[in-house]
Design a protein around this motif. Structure first.
Motif, PDB file in Angstrom:
ATOM      1  N   TYR A 186       0.913  -1.150  -0.006  1.00  0.00           N
ATOM      2  CA  TYR A 186      -0.048   0.115   0.068  1.00  0.00           C
ATOM      3  C   TYR A 186       0.799   1.303  -0.045  1.00  0.00           C
ATOM      4  CZ  TYR A 186      -4.020  -3.029  -0.180  1.00  0.00           C
ATOM      5  OH  TYR A 186      -4.847  -3.744  -0.809  1.00  0.00           O
ATOM      6  N   GLY A 187       2.118   1.114  -0.594  1.00  0.00           N
ATOM      7  CA  GLY A 187       2.783   2.227  -0.763  1.00  0.00           C
ATOM      8  C   GLY A 187       3.693   2.771   0.463  1.00  0.00           C
ATOM      9  N   PHE A 188       3.419   2.155   1.778  1.00  0.00           N
ATOM     10  CA  PHE A 188       4.374   2.441   2.649  1.00  0.00           C
ATOM     11  C   PHE A 188       5.767   2.247   2.502  1.00  0.00           C
ATOM     12  CE2 PHE A 188       0.062   2.115   4.797  1.00  0.00           C
ATOM     13  CZ  PHE A 188       0.190   3.070   5.664  1.00  0.00           C
ATOM     14  N   TYR A 189       6.578   3.280   3.033  1.00  0.00           N
ATOM     15  CA  TYR A 189       7.966   3.179   2.905  1.00  0.00           C
ATOM     16  C   TYR A 189       8.816   3.539   4.211  1.00  0.00           C
ATOM     17  CZ  TYR A 189       7.853   7.857   1.699  1.00  0.00           C
ATOM     18  OH  TYR A 189       7.623   9.174   1.783  1.00  0.00           O
ATOM     19  N   ALA A 190       9.853   2.913   4.185  1.00  0.00           N
ATOM     20  CA  ALA A 190      10.583   3.189   5.758  1.00  0.00           C
ATOM     21  C   ALA A 190      11.416   4.377   5.655  1.00  0.00           C
ATOM     22  CB  ALA A 190      11.449   2.004   6.093  1.00  0.00           C
ATOM     23  N   VAL A 191      10.909   5.340   6.493  1.00  0.00           N
ATOM     24  CA  VAL A 191      11.759   6.591   6.507  1.00  0.00           C
ATOM     25  C   VAL A 191      12.834   6.798   7.557  1.00  0.00           C
ATOM     26  CG1 VAL A 191      10.164   7.902   5.411  1.00  0.00           C
ATOM     27  CG2 VAL A 191       9.971   7.746   7.689  1.00  0.00           C
ATOM     28  N   ALA A 192      12.458   5.986   8.852  1.00  0.00           N
ATOM     29  CA  ALA A 192      13.455   6.100   9.911  1.00  0.00           C
ATOM     30  C   ALA A 192      13.279   4.626  10.757  1.00  0.00           C
ATOM     31  CB  ALA A 192      13.067   7.260  10.728  1.00  0.00           C
ATOM     32  N   ILE A 193      14.348   4.385  11.478  1.00  0.00           N
ATOM     33  CA  ILE A 193      14.557   3.599  12.398  1.00  0.00           C
ATOM     34  C   ILE A 193      14.381   4.097  13.931  1.00  0.00           C
ATOM     35  CG2 ILE A 193      15.760   1.346  13.485  1.00  0.00           C
ATOM     36  CD1 ILE A 193      15.147   1.016  10.677  1.00  0.00           C
ATOM     37  N   ARG A 194      13.468   3.612  14.932  1.00  0.00           N
ATOM     38  CA  ARG A 194      13.567   4.220  15.968  1.00  0.00           C
ATOM     39  C   ARG A 194      14.311   3.109  17.169  1.00  0.00           C
ATOM     40  NH1 ARG A 194       8.138   7.364  16.858  1.00  0.00           N
ATOM     41  NH2 ARG A 194       9.234   8.817  15.364  1.00  0.00           N
ATOM     42  N   LYS A 195      15.345   3.346  17.528  1.00  0.00           N
ATOM     43  CA  LYS A 195      16.034   2.590  18.164  1.00  0.00           C
ATOM     44  C   LYS A 195      15.387   1.976  19.567  1.00  0.00           C
ATOM     45  CE  LYS A 195      19.931   1.212  15.986  1.00  0.00           C
ATOM     46  NZ  LYS A 195      20.110  -0.055  15.939  1.00  0.00           N
ATOM     47  N   GLY A 196      15.351   0.806  19.872  1.00  0.00           N
ATOM     48  CA  GLY A 196      14.759   0.333  20.914  1.00  0.00           C
ATOM     49  C   GLY A 196      13.532   0.695  21.352  1.00  0.00           C
ATOM     50  N   TYR A 197      12.718   0.999  20.299  1.00  0.00           N
ATOM     51  CA  TYR A 197      11.404   1.543  20.609  1.00  0.00           C
ATOM     52  C   TYR A 197      10.301   0.710  21.623  1.00  0.00           C
ATOM     53  CZ  TYR A 197       6.798   3.505  19.370  1.00  0.00           C
ATOM     54  OH  TYR A 197       5.557   4.133  19.037  1.00  0.00           O
ATOM     55  N   TYR A 198      10.473  -0.612  21.250  1.00  0.00           N
ATOM     56  CA  TYR A 198       9.531  -1.558  21.979  1.00  0.00           C
ATOM     57  C   TYR A 198      10.252  -1.948  23.385  1.00  0.00           C
ATOM     58  CZ  TYR A 198       7.124  -1.534  17.631  1.00  0.00           C
ATOM     59  OH  TYR A 198       6.489  -1.300  16.595  1.00  0.00           O
ATOM     60  N   ALA A 199       9.420  -1.401  24.473  1.00  0.00           N
ATOM     61  CA  ALA A 199      10.025  -1.510  25.844  1.00  0.00           C
ATOM     62  C   ALA A 199      10.194  -2.919  26.200  1.00  0.00           C
ATOM     63  CB  ALA A 199       9.263  -0.796  26.728  1.00  0.00           C
ATOM     64  N   ASP A 200       9.108  -3.791  25.714  1.00  0.00           N
ATOM     65  CA  ASP A 200       9.196  -5.190  26.061  1.00  0.00           C
ATOM     66  C   ASP A 200      10.391  -6.118  25.763  1.00  0.00           C
ATOM     67  OD1 ASP A 200       8.375  -5.444  23.428  1.00  0.00           O
ATOM     68  OD2 ASP A 200       6.325  -6.035  23.980  1.00  0.00           O
ATOM     69  N   THR A 201      10.743  -5.999  24.598  1.00  0.00           N
ATOM     70  CA  THR A 201      11.984  -6.677  23.909  1.00  0.00           C
ATOM     71  C   THR A 201      13.001  -5.523  23.570  1.00  0.00           C
ATOM     72  OG1 THR A 201      11.152  -6.367  21.857  1.00  0.00           O
ATOM     73  CG2 THR A 201      10.461  -8.456  23.123  1.00  0.00           C
ATOM     74  N   GLY A 202      12.958  -4.333  23.487  1.00  0.00           N
ATOM     75  CA  GLY A 202      14.107  -3.552  23.173  1.00  0.00           C
ATOM     76  C   GLY A 202      14.338  -3.501  21.721  1.00  0.00           C
ATOM     77  N   GLU A 203      13.333  -4.159  20.776  1.00  0.00           N
ATOM     78  CA  GLU A 203      13.413  -4.171  19.486  1.00  0.00           C
ATOM     79  C   GLU A 203      13.160  -2.803  18.837  1.00  0.00           C
ATOM     80  OE1 GLU A 203      11.047  -7.243  17.829  1.00  0.00           O
ATOM     81  OE2 GLU A 203      11.700  -6.713  15.580  1.00  0.00           O
ATOM     82  N   ASP A 204      13.991  -2.650  17.701  1.00  0.00           N
ATOM     83  CA  ASP A 204      13.722  -1.220  17.057  1.00  0.00           C
ATOM     84  C   ASP A 204      12.485  -1.235  16.191  1.00  0.00           C
ATOM     85  OD1 ASP A 204      16.411  -0.898  17.579  1.00  0.00           O
ATOM     86  OD2 ASP A 204      17.037  -1.366  15.656  1.00  0.00           O
ATOM     87  N   ALA A 205      11.934   0.027  15.922  1.00  0.00           N
ATOM     88  CA  ALA A 205      10.688   0.170  15.319  1.00  0.00           C
ATOM     89  C   ALA A 205      11.204   0.859  13.957  1.00  0.00           C
ATOM     90  CB  ALA A 205       9.849   1.059  15.810  1.00  0.00           C
ATOM     91  N   VAL A 206      10.548   0.439  12.794  1.00  0.00           N
ATOM     92  CA  VAL A 206      10.583   0.918  11.643  1.00  0.00           C
ATOM     93  C   VAL A 206       9.487   1.784  11.374  1.00  0.00           C
ATOM     94  CG1 VAL A 206      10.673   0.591   9.161  1.00  0.00           C
ATOM     95  CG2 VAL A 206      11.614  -1.376  10.646  1.00  0.00           C
ATOM     96  N   ILE A 207       9.819   3.147  11.235  1.00  0.00           N
ATOM     97  CA  ILE A 207       8.722   4.205  10.911  1.00  0.00           C
ATOM     98  C   ILE A 207       8.404   4.305   9.424  1.00  0.00           C
ATOM     99  CG2 ILE A 207       8.062   6.477  11.195  1.00  0.00           C
ATOM    100  CD1 ILE A 207       8.963   5.237  13.883  1.00  0.00           C
ATOM    101  N   MET A 208       7.041   4.096   8.982  1.00  0.00           N
ATOM    102  CA  MET A 208       6.743   3.848   7.695  1.00  0.00           C
ATOM    103  C   MET A 208       5.728   4.856   7.309  1.00  0.00           C
ATOM    104  SD  MET A 208       6.748  -0.124   6.852  1.00  0.00           S
ATOM    105  CE  MET A 208       7.149  -0.262   5.127  1.00  0.00           C
ATOM    106  N   TRP A 209       5.857   5.680   6.068  1.00  0.00           N
ATOM    107  CA  TRP A 209       4.920   6.368   5.643  1.00  0.00           C
ATOM    108  C   TRP A 209       4.356   6.186   4.329  1.00  0.00           C
ATOM    109  CZ3 TRP A 209       2.900  11.012   7.708  1.00  0.00           C
ATOM    110  CH2 TRP A 209       3.537  11.478   9.158  1.00  0.00           C
ATOM    111  N   THR A 210       3.293   6.621   4.017  1.00  0.00           N
ATOM    112  CA  THR A 210       2.790   6.538   2.622  1.00  0.00           C
ATOM    113  C   THR A 210       3.181   7.728   2.038  1.00  0.00           C
ATOM    114  OG1 THR A 210       0.738   7.679   2.984  1.00  0.00           O
ATOM    115  CG2 THR A 210       0.747   5.208   3.012  1.00  0.00           C
ATOM    116  N   PRO A 211       3.176   7.628   0.575  1.00  0.00           N
ATOM    117  CA  PRO A 211       3.243   9.091  -0.310  1.00  0.00           C
ATOM    118  C   PRO A 211       1.818   9.515  -0.191  1.00  0.00           C
ATOM    119  CG  PRO A 211       3.149   7.186  -1.804  1.00  0.00           C
ATOM    120  CD  PRO A 211       3.098   6.577  -0.390  1.00  0.00           C
ATOM    121  N   ASP A 212       1.744  11.041  -0.791  1.00  0.00           N
ATOM    122  CA  ASP A 212       0.486  11.773  -0.764  1.00  0.00           C
ATOM    123  C   ASP A 212      -0.664  10.746  -1.267  1.00  0.00           C
ATOM    124  OD1 ASP A 212      -1.652  13.402  -0.877  1.00  0.00           O
ATOM    125  OD2 ASP A 212      -0.275  15.017  -1.618  1.00  0.00           O
ATOM    126  N   MET A 213      -1.704  10.467  -0.430  1.00  0.00           N
ATOM    127  CA  MET A 213      -2.654   9.494  -0.520  1.00  0.00           C
ATOM    128  C   MET A 213      -3.938  10.171  -1.434  1.00  0.00           C
ATOM    129  SD  MET A 213      -3.066   7.359   2.743  1.00  0.00           S
ATOM    130  CE  MET A 213      -3.763   8.706   3.639  1.00  0.00           C
TER     131      MET A 213
END
Ligand SMILES: CC(C)(COP(=O)(O)OP(=O)(O)OC[C@H]1O[C@@H](n2cnc3c(N)ncnc32)[C@H](O)[C@@H]1OP(=O)(O)O)[C@@H](O)C(=O)NCCC(=O)NCCS
Length: 184
Positions: free
Chosen positions: A125-152
């Motif tokens: 659906y056109g989402f693409y990764a724009v950033a990684i948020r390090k250790g975003y998930y407190a339960d496991t310390g896993e990184d989050a991938v921040i995704m955005w769409t283009p102009d819908m």
């Protein structure tokens, strides 16, 4: 021999859906939301929660907040026994259609770096990764991938949605997999 094909219906969440949503929530996520988070989404204008039903059974749900011209997808889950039948995709498409109708230009979400199934769905659906948020998930310390769409609101994006909608209309149901429980 007649084959009975149960009908999938996607509609706005109602209070009576929440107990079944919570069952799926606990199966799908290491850190499930409290049910109050879903109740808070009822009749709250910026929020939109959609639920997928087969007969009376809740088989999936998705939610977002639309604020100004941005839609933030906050949750999406399909019961493990009903995965790979394009239910998650139909829910995401439904959310994006509501977001576009509410004049959102872009949609965003966070997804676990290891969650390639969800990332593939979002990429469709056109989402693409724009950033990684390090250790975003407190339960496991896993990184989050921040995704955005283009102009819908562009014709190009509408074309993508139309093409995917068309493929969904033609799609045959597939055999459900076991679907391991994963973290949000
Ligand atoms: C992510 C999730 C919602 C997908 O729901 P689903 O109904 O099984 O997915 P769909 O059948 O709609 O799949 C649509 C597309 O997503 C991708 N996809 C979905 N599951 C996949 C998997 N296990 N492996 C690879 N790609 C996958 C594919 O591109 C697929 O399109 P295709 O079938 O034409 O190849 C579901 O796996 C789930 O509930 N996971 C646990 C909760 C979760 O991770 N939520 C997202 C949090 S950000």
């Amino acid at each position: 021999m007649a084959i009975f094909m149960p009908q999938l219906v996607i509609e706005p969440m109602k209070a009576e859906d929440i107990p079944q949503i919570m069952e799926i929530e606990r199966m799908c996520f290491v850190t499930p939301w409290h049910e109050s988070s879903f109740h808070a989404g009822l009749n709250h204008q910026p929020a939109c929660y959609l639920v997928a039903h087969i007969d009376e059974r809740v088989v999936g749900y998705g939610g977002m907040w639309v604020i100004m011209d941005e839609a933030h997808i906050t949750t999406l889950a399909v019961h493990p026994a009903y995965r790979r039948q394009h239910i998650g995709e139909r829910l995401l498409l439904g959310l994006l259609e509501v977001a576009i109708a509410r004049r959102a230009r872009r949609a965003t979400l966070e997804v676990r770096a290891s969650n390639t199934a969800a990332q593939r769905l979002y990429a469709k659906y056109g989402f693409y990764a724009v950033a990684i948020r390090k250790g975003y998930y407190a339960d496991t310390g896993e990184d989050a991938v921040i995704m955005w769409t283009p102009d819908m609101q562009t014709p190009e994006y509408q074309l993508l949605l139309r093409a995917n909608r068309w493929k969904l209309l033609r799609a045959e149901p597939e055999t459900p997999d076991d679907g391991a429980s994963i973290s949000r």
